[in-house]
Design a protein around this motif. Structure first.
Motif, PDB file in Angstrom:
ATOM      1  N   GLY A  40      42.352  54.919  23.045  1.00 44.51           N
ATOM      2  CA  GLY A  40      41.445  54.636  21.965  1.00 44.51           C
ATOM      3  C   GLY A  40      41.319  53.065  21.962  1.00 44.51           C
ATOM      4  O   GLY A  40      40.381  52.769  20.793  1.00 44.51           O
ATOM      5  N   GLU A  41      41.953  52.382  22.534  1.00 37.14           N
ATOM      6  CA  GLU A  41      41.713  50.912  22.309  1.00 37.14           C
ATOM      7  C   GLU A  41      40.845  50.378  23.291  1.00 37.14           C
ATOM      8  O   GLU A  41      40.784  50.539  24.287  1.00 37.14           O
ATOM      9  CB  GLU A  41      43.334  50.379  22.610  1.00 37.14           C
ATOM     10  N   LEU A  42      40.296  49.348  22.569  1.00 35.79           N
ATOM     11  CA  LEU A  42      38.889  48.633  23.100  1.00 35.79           C
ATOM     12  C   LEU A  42      39.599  47.451  23.976  1.00 35.79           C
ATOM     13  O   LEU A  42      40.331  46.648  23.480  1.00 35.79           O
ATOM     14  CB  LEU A  42      38.260  48.269  22.149  1.00 35.79           C
ATOM     15  N   ILE A  43      39.190  47.449  25.357  1.00 37.52           N
ATOM     16  CA  ILE A  43      39.736  46.391  26.035  1.00 37.52           C
ATOM     17  C   ILE A  43      38.361  45.848  26.728  1.00 37.52           C
ATOM     18  O   ILE A  43      37.777  46.204  27.666  1.00 37.52           O
ATOM     19  CB  ILE A  43      40.648  46.655  27.232  1.00 37.52           C
ATOM     20  N   PRO A  44      38.219  44.430  26.432  1.00 36.01           N
ATOM     21  CA  PRO A  44      37.077  43.776  27.175  1.00 36.01           C
ATOM     22  C   PRO A  44      37.532  43.547  28.955  1.00 36.01           C
ATOM     23  O   PRO A  44      38.530  43.531  29.210  1.00 36.01           O
ATOM     24  CB  PRO A  44      37.170  42.186  26.577  1.00 36.01           C
ATOM     25  N   ASN A  45      36.314  43.603  29.376  1.00 40.93           N
ATOM     26  CA  ASN A  45      36.503  43.721  31.096  1.00 40.93           C
ATOM     27  C   ASN A  45      35.527  42.377  31.485  1.00 40.93           C
ATOM     28  O   ASN A  45      34.573  42.453  31.683  1.00 40.93           O
ATOM     29  CB  ASN A  45      36.021  44.746  31.705  1.00 40.93           C
ATOM     30  N   PRO A  46      36.249  41.135  31.333  1.00 45.35           N
ATOM     31  CA  PRO A  46      35.607  39.937  31.938  1.00 45.35           C
ATOM     32  C   PRO A  46      35.178  40.067  33.275  1.00 45.35           C
ATOM     33  O   PRO A  46      34.489  39.275  33.695  1.00 45.35           O
ATOM     34  CB  PRO A  46      36.610  38.851  31.480  1.00 45.35           C
ATOM     35  N   SER A  47      35.792  40.968  34.159  1.00 53.58           N
ATOM     36  CA  SER A  47      35.546  41.011  35.657  1.00 53.58           C
ATOM     37  C   SER A  47      34.450  41.656  35.908  1.00 53.58           C
ATOM     38  O   SER A  47      34.112  41.659  37.220  1.00 53.58           O
ATOM     39  CB  SER A  47      36.831  41.711  36.195  1.00 53.58           C
ATOM     40  N   ALA A  48      33.725  42.423  34.812  1.00 51.88           N
ATOM     41  CA  ALA A  48      32.484  43.001  35.209  1.00 51.88           C
ATOM     42  C   ALA A  48      31.385  42.065  35.918  1.00 51.88           C
ATOM     43  O   ALA A  48      31.426  40.716  35.548  1.00 51.88           O
ATOM     44  CB  ALA A  48      31.924  43.631  33.901  1.00 51.88           C
ATOM     45  N   TYR A  49      30.622  42.436  36.793  1.00 51.16           N
ATOM     46  CA  TYR A  49      29.704  41.500  37.818  1.00 51.16           C
ATOM     47  C   TYR A  49      28.529  41.219  36.890  1.00 51.16           C
ATOM     48  O   TYR A  49      27.812  40.589  37.479  1.00 51.16           O
ATOM     49  CB  TYR A  49      29.444  42.420  39.102  1.00 51.16           C
ATOM     50  N   GLY A  50      28.164  41.836  35.891  1.00 49.58           N
ATOM     51  CA  GLY A  50      26.846  41.494  35.163  1.00 49.58           C
ATOM     52  C   GLY A  50      25.772  42.284  35.777  1.00 49.58           C
ATOM     53  O   GLY A  50      25.948  43.496  36.228  1.00 49.58           O
ATOM     54  N   ASN A  51      24.702  41.975  35.258  1.00 55.19           N
ATOM     55  CA  ASN A  51      23.381  42.951  35.607  1.00 55.19           C
ATOM     56  C   ASN A  51      22.982  42.863  36.933  1.00 55.19           C
ATOM     57  O   ASN A  51      22.448  43.868  37.471  1.00 55.19           O
ATOM     58  CB  ASN A  51      22.230  42.464  34.723  1.00 55.19           C
ATOM     59  N   ALA A  52      23.278  41.644  37.525  1.00 53.58           N
ATOM     60  CA  ALA A  52      22.811  41.302  39.033  1.00 53.58           C
ATOM     61  C   ALA A  52      23.591  40.198  39.502  1.00 53.58           C
ATOM     62  O   ALA A  52      23.950  39.413  38.846  1.00 53.58           O
ATOM     63  CB  ALA A  52      21.282  41.159  38.889  1.00 53.58           C
ATOM     64  N   TRP A  53      23.603  40.295  40.820  1.00 46.49           N
ATOM     65  CA  TRP A  53      24.287  39.167  41.610  1.00 46.49           C
ATOM     66  C   TRP A  53      23.705  39.222  43.083  1.00 46.49           C
ATOM     67  O   TRP A  53      23.505  39.970  43.691  1.00 46.49           O
ATOM     68  CB  TRP A  53      25.892  39.191  41.588  1.00 46.49           C
ATOM     69  N   PHE A  54      24.066  37.822  43.620  1.00 46.58           N
ATOM     70  CA  PHE A  54      23.827  37.628  44.954  1.00 46.58           C
ATOM     71  C   PHE A  54      24.916  37.932  45.904  1.00 46.58           C
ATOM     72  O   PHE A  54      26.037  37.769  45.233  1.00 46.58           O
ATOM     73  CB  PHE A  54      23.255  36.405  45.314  1.00 46.58           C
ATOM     74  N   ILE A  55      24.960  38.413  47.262  1.00 52.01           N
ATOM     75  CA  ILE A  55      25.920  38.701  47.813  1.00 52.01           C
ATOM     76  C   ILE A  55      25.805  38.016  49.254  1.00 52.01           C
ATOM     77  O   ILE A  55      24.612  37.355  49.559  1.00 52.01           O
ATOM     78  CB  ILE A  55      25.882  40.320  48.348  1.00 52.01           C
ATOM     79  N   ASN A  56      26.760  37.781  49.962  1.00 51.06           N
ATOM     80  CA  ASN A  56      26.875  36.980  51.001  1.00 51.06           C
ATOM     81  C   ASN A  56      26.408  37.979  52.532  1.00 51.06           C
ATOM     82  O   ASN A  56      25.557  37.362  53.228  1.00 51.06           O
ATOM     83  CB  ASN A  56      28.543  36.482  51.511  1.00 51.06           C
ATOM     84  N   ASP A  57      26.819  39.132  52.419  1.00 55.90           N
ATOM     85  CA  ASP A  57      26.382  39.800  53.594  1.00 55.90           C
ATOM     86  C   ASP A  57      26.461  41.442  53.313  1.00 55.90           C
ATOM     87  O   ASP A  57      26.799  41.699  52.274  1.00 55.90           O
ATOM     88  CB  ASP A  57      27.259  39.574  54.832  1.00 55.90           C
ATOM     89  N   ILE A  58      25.841  42.175  54.223  1.00 57.70           N
ATOM     90  CA  ILE A  58      25.744  43.492  54.086  1.00 57.70           C
ATOM     91  C   ILE A  58      26.605  44.097  55.309  1.00 57.70           C
ATOM     92  O   ILE A  58      26.318  43.514  56.532  1.00 57.70           O
ATOM     93  CB  ILE A  58      24.109  44.007  54.138  1.00 57.70           C
ATOM     94  N   ALA A  59      27.504  45.139  54.970  1.00 55.85           N
ATOM     95  CA  ALA A  59      28.107  45.840  56.240  1.00 55.85           C
ATOM     96  C   ALA A  59      27.247  47.117  56.016  1.00 55.85           C
ATOM     97  O   ALA A  59      27.237  48.064  55.468  1.00 55.85           O
ATOM     98  CB  ALA A  59      29.678  46.261  55.428  1.00 55.85           C
ATOM     99  N   TRP A  60      26.760  47.230  57.402  1.00 53.83           N
ATOM    100  CA  TRP A  60      26.132  48.301  57.714  1.00 53.83           C
ATOM    101  C   TRP A  60      26.725  49.448  58.373  1.00 53.83           C
ATOM    102  O   TRP A  60      27.742  49.213  59.063  1.00 53.83           O
ATOM    103  CB  TRP A  60      24.643  47.942  58.759  1.00 53.83           C
ATOM    104  N   VAL A  61      26.315  50.684  57.841  1.00 51.43           N
ATOM    105  CA  VAL A  61      27.292  51.668  58.305  1.00 51.43           C
ATOM    106  C   VAL A  61      26.365  53.143  58.660  1.00 51.43           C
ATOM    107  O   VAL A  61      25.097  52.929  58.359  1.00 51.43           O
ATOM    108  CB  VAL A  61      28.419  52.307  57.476  1.00 51.43           C
ATOM    109  N   ASP A  62      26.765  53.984  59.093  1.00 47.75           N
ATOM    110  CA  ASP A  62      26.056  55.237  59.653  1.00 47.75           C
ATOM    111  C   ASP A  62      26.221  56.411  58.802  1.00 47.75           C
ATOM    112  O   ASP A  62      27.503  57.125  59.130  1.00 47.75           O
ATOM    113  CB  ASP A  62      25.947  55.321  61.053  1.00 47.75           C
TER     114      ASP A  62
END
Length: 854
Positions: free
Chosen positions: A687-709
């Motif tokens: 029940g302890e509250l832990i902040p998570n500063p690593s969360a990516y936020g509401n949106a972000w840009f990426i470098n590339d897309i890995a396409w899969v089937d």
């Protein structure tokens, strides 16, 4: 309404017709009974605070607050599972305003929950009148149907819309019967009106089950028409009813359409796209194990005549909360402790043992239709003639066998594999509602025949004695030898005992102590077994007394032509039998008093207040201890939550990654998934509250897309990539997402305004790129624009949204506004108006017809 065909205009005027006053008397009695059962709570402002209602309030709070603040309806909420549509949370549409008033009228304006019980009984009364059952017998039938324990139990559990749906089913069938008996316009109007209300209550499972009943009744009338060479009239009536059904569907088109479309993306509509898993349990809908999770036991079916055949309930509402019922709560157990016949160790162990000892899932109570009603049903199977009798009998047997679920998989598998839509619904034991309907219908037909037969009544004596005798023998066996229906200690109890032993061993207790505090201790085993078997004995004797009393009055009335006294006596016995059993599961103690009712069940804790003080407009919370609970959604946007129709892909994500937080076996990939869902805070198992500063936020840009089937490759790749810089996407979105490029210094995207159905972002990118949003992807309804120009939304990371954004500074908006909303509500409005015209026309035409006849 259904009595109109028999009403005759007399010199004294319409209101002096005795049938009007008989119907009014029945309605008054039903209203008094409804008030008395919930007295004084319904008039003191006491609340049940049923779990399901509280759940709905919690997960619907975000959109409710949004509508109150803006006047705008949102069809999307972010309060649970990272976001989902509200089609199965708060399914109200503008067209519903045209008929929502009817429920208040139908409930006679009585205070809740008395209004619900009144609705249930008066609907069955309408059916009885449509079947030309005399008012006094119809009243007994209405009470028997309304007080079938399942209905009272679901009020306590908070399954209100299921209850309301069931209350509209008998009058719907009344319209069907009127139509087949020649009153086509009136019958179509009644059927359309109540079918409209039934569907609007949005419990499709109950409506689906009773399609079997309507089909059975239609076939019965078809057989009758064939025999009397009136098949043409039957076909015309069937066509008229089909039109009435289409109008009822049209009146609810928004709800039905969105339920259907939404179901395709949920656990209810189909399986995960992942190929991994046990294919043997798969179906076109839910998994077989999930469908049959709540199945009735074979012996438990005898609860139709002996309520405590398996201990009754494992929990009941008390003080506004659901409270477990243990053997220690029994007065017999408390007396045994006080007398010293049960030692303190055994007394303590009884707190761990449920009163219910049926199927392992537990229950809020049995399905009990009343021992007298059940015996009369058996009599009806013998003395009532015609196709309708056989239809009711066949439907009863089908309902009982299908309710067995996993305990009769041969039939269950057949229905899952070959009967359309059957695999979309779980909790198969709830199909017993069909038996709860057919049993009192046939029972009342039998009772009326027994007490109105002027000649040859002697031939009915033998069926009464035999049928009541069969039920009596079963009850007598339960009293004399209760173990014949199974021991009071089950395999499930042994598993519970082993779990307790494991916990004690982990706490350092030695083997001898553990052995003594378990079902392996003969004294504990004997106490548990005896207490449960005593419950079976007590209820068996109870059922036997009510049965004998009814049989004596019935035979005496038949022999001496004291039909009025006999009818009243049987009716009173039926009422007290069901009334007293239902009080076990819902009574004054179930309600919150006014003092407790003023306490806000969702009052924020200190932790809630801290989280709400965060100025970030849109973030999520990973509440590990309450991951599967709906309550936290009242205050926060949750990674978890509870809803029976969650998105299938989100369930896949739970199964593969998020559930690991509950077991403590957390991988780096699990943490990355949490980050991409923007879990700004984590509440740990303590029940302890832990902040998570690593969360990516509401949106972000990426470098590339890995396409899969395919889905499996997509899910597997999600465990390998770093979602902060790389996204994985199915190749079928390659035509939507094309612009991924290396992130440049200064490339940013952040949220500027938030509403549950409208998100706005500011984006800056030097070369253009693909932005990923921590929002759940949904295949329709969401529309994206960049500077007001539409762009397509792609799916990445198995569950998230992504769009391509050109170079420069831009305003990005996402809005949830399904295109079909206007068309479906317009169709619904027209259908409602036509139904009203149909009802008015049917009533007027019927009155005119009989006035001319006079």
């Amino acid at each position: 309404m259904s009595q109109l065909p028999e009403i005759k205009e007399t010199k004294g005027g319409f209101l002096r017709n005795p049938k009007i006053w008989q119907a009014a008397l029945c309605v008054a009695v039903i209203a008094i009974i409804s008030i008395c059962f919930f007295h004084p709570d319904a008039f003191q402002g006491n609340e049940l605070r049923q779990y399901d209602m509280m759940q709905g309030e919690a997960i619907g709070q975000e959109t409710k607050a949004f509508e109150e603040a803006t006047g705008e309806k949102s069809w999307w909420t972010n309060s649970l599972f990272g976001g989902m549509p509200t089609f199965q949370i708060s399914p109200t549409y503008s067209s519903n305003l045209l008929f929502s008033w009817f429920t208040t009228l139908y409930g006679l304006g009585l205070p809740a929950p008395s209004n619900l019980l009144f609705m249930m009984m008066v609907g069955f009364l309408i059916l009885m009148f449509a079947m030309k059952v005399k008012w006094q017998y119809g009243l007994i039938g209405a009470v028997a149907w309304g007080f079938s324990t399942y209905f009272i139990i679901i009020i306590g559990a908070g399954h209100i819309w299921k209850f309301v749906t069931l209350s509209y089913i008998p009058p719907t069938i009344a319209g069907l019967i009127l139509c087949y008996r020649g009153r086509r316009l009136l019958g179509a109007g009644v059927a359309a009106l109540f079918a409209m209300m039934q569907i609007s209550s949005n419990h499709i499972q109950m409506s689906y089950y009773f399609m079997f009943v309507m089909l059975g009744v239609a076939i019965a009338f078809g057989v009758e028409a064939y025999r009397s060479k009136k098949i043409k009239q039957w076909l015309v009536s069937t066509a008229v009813l089909a039109g009435a059904g289409l109008l009822a569907v049209g009146a609810n088109l928004p709800s039905l359409y969105y339920t259907y479309e939404y179901s395709k993306t949920t656990m209810r509509g189909g399986h995960s796209e992942l190929l991994q898993g046990n294919a043997a349990s798969k179906s076109d809908g839910l998994d077989r194990d999930y469908i049959t999770q709540y199945s009735y036991g074979k012996v438990e079916t005898l609860s139709l005549m002996i309520p405590n055949i398996k201990g009754g309930a494992s929990a009941h509402p008390k003080g506004g909360k659901m409270e477990a019922l243990s053997l220690a709560d029994l007065s017999e157990a408390q007396e045994a402790v006080q007398s010293g016949s049960v030692d303190q160790m055994t007394a303590q162990y009884l707190n761990y043992m449920s009163q219910y000892f049926g199927e392992p899932e537990g229950t809020n109570g049995p399905v009990y239709v009343g021992v007298i009603i059940f015996a009369l049903f058996l009599v009806g199977c013998v003395i009532v003639k015609g196709p309708l009798k056989w239809a009711l009998l066949a439907l009863t047997l089908l309902s009982v066998l299908l309710a067995l679920g996993r305990n009769f998989m041969m039939l269950t598998d057949f229905f899952i594999d070959y009967i359309p839509m059957y695999s979309k619904f779980r909790t198969v034991e709830s199909i017993l509602v069909i038996a709860e309907f057919t049993i009192p219908v046939l029972a009342i037909l039998a009772l009326q025949k027994l007490l109105t037969a002027k000649e040859g009544w002697q031939e009915y004596m033998k069926p009464v004695v035999i049928c009541f005798g069969v039920v009596g023998v079963i009850a007598l066996l339960g009293f004399v030898a209760p173990s014949i229906f199974g021991d009071g200690v089950t395999e499930n109890d042994m598993q519970t005992s082993n779990m307790i032993s494991y916990q004690l061993m982990s706490q350092g207790y030695d083997a001898q102590q553990v052995q003594m505090f378990s079902l392996n201790n003969p004294a504990i085993y004997q106490a548990v077994n005896q207490l449960r078997l005593d419950m079976v004995k007590a209820d068996s004797l109870r059922s036997l007394f009510f049965l004998l009393g009814a049989m004596i009055f019935l035979l005496w009335g038949m022999k001496n032509r004291k039909t009025v006294i006999s009818c009243v006596a049987v009716g009173v016995l039926v009422f007290f039998d069901l009334y007293t059993v239902n009080k076990r599961y819902l009574n004054h103690d179930s309600f919150c008093t006014p003092e407790l009712s003023v306490v806000d069940p969702f009052a924020p804790s200190d932790l809630d207040r801290y989280l709400m003080s965060d100025t970030a407009m849109n973030y999520r919370v990973m509440n590990i201890p309450m991951f599967n609970s709906p309550a936290p959604s009242y205050h926060h946007k949750m990674i978890g939550g509870y809803h029976a129709a969650k998105l299938t892909r989100y369930q896949d994500l739970i199964d593969r990654h998020l559930s690991n937080f509950l077991t403590g076996q957390i991988s780096e990939a699990d943490l990355r998934v949490l980050n991409m869902l923007n879990a700004r805070y984590i509440i740990d198992p303590n029940g302890e509250l832990i902040p998570n500063p690593s969360a990516y936020g509401n949106a972000w840009f990426i470098n590339d897309i890995a396409w899969v089937d395919g889905a499996d490759a997509e899910m597997d790749a999600l465990s390998e990539i770093d979602p902060a810089v790389t996204a994985v996407a199915d190749k079928k979105f390659s035509g939507v997402l094309k612009n991924a490029s290396m992130i440049q210094p200064g490339d940013t995207i952040y949220e500027t305004t938030y509403a549950p159905n409208r998100l706005t972002y500011h984006a800056r990118t030097a070369n253009g790129g693909t932005a990923v949003f921590s929002e759940v992807y949904f295949p329709w309804g969401w529309k994206a624009e960049v500077d007001g120009k539409p762009v397509e939304i792609g799916r990445v990371n198995y569950i998230l949204r992504a769009i391509d954004i050109p170079a420069g500074e831009h305003t990005v908006t996402m809005t949830f506004n399904p295109d079909s909303m206007s068309a479906t509500t317009t169709t619904a409005t027209i259908s409602v108006i036509l139904i009203y015209l149909l009802v008015i026309g049917g009533v007027v035409l019927t009155i005119i017809h009989y006035q001319r006849k006079e």
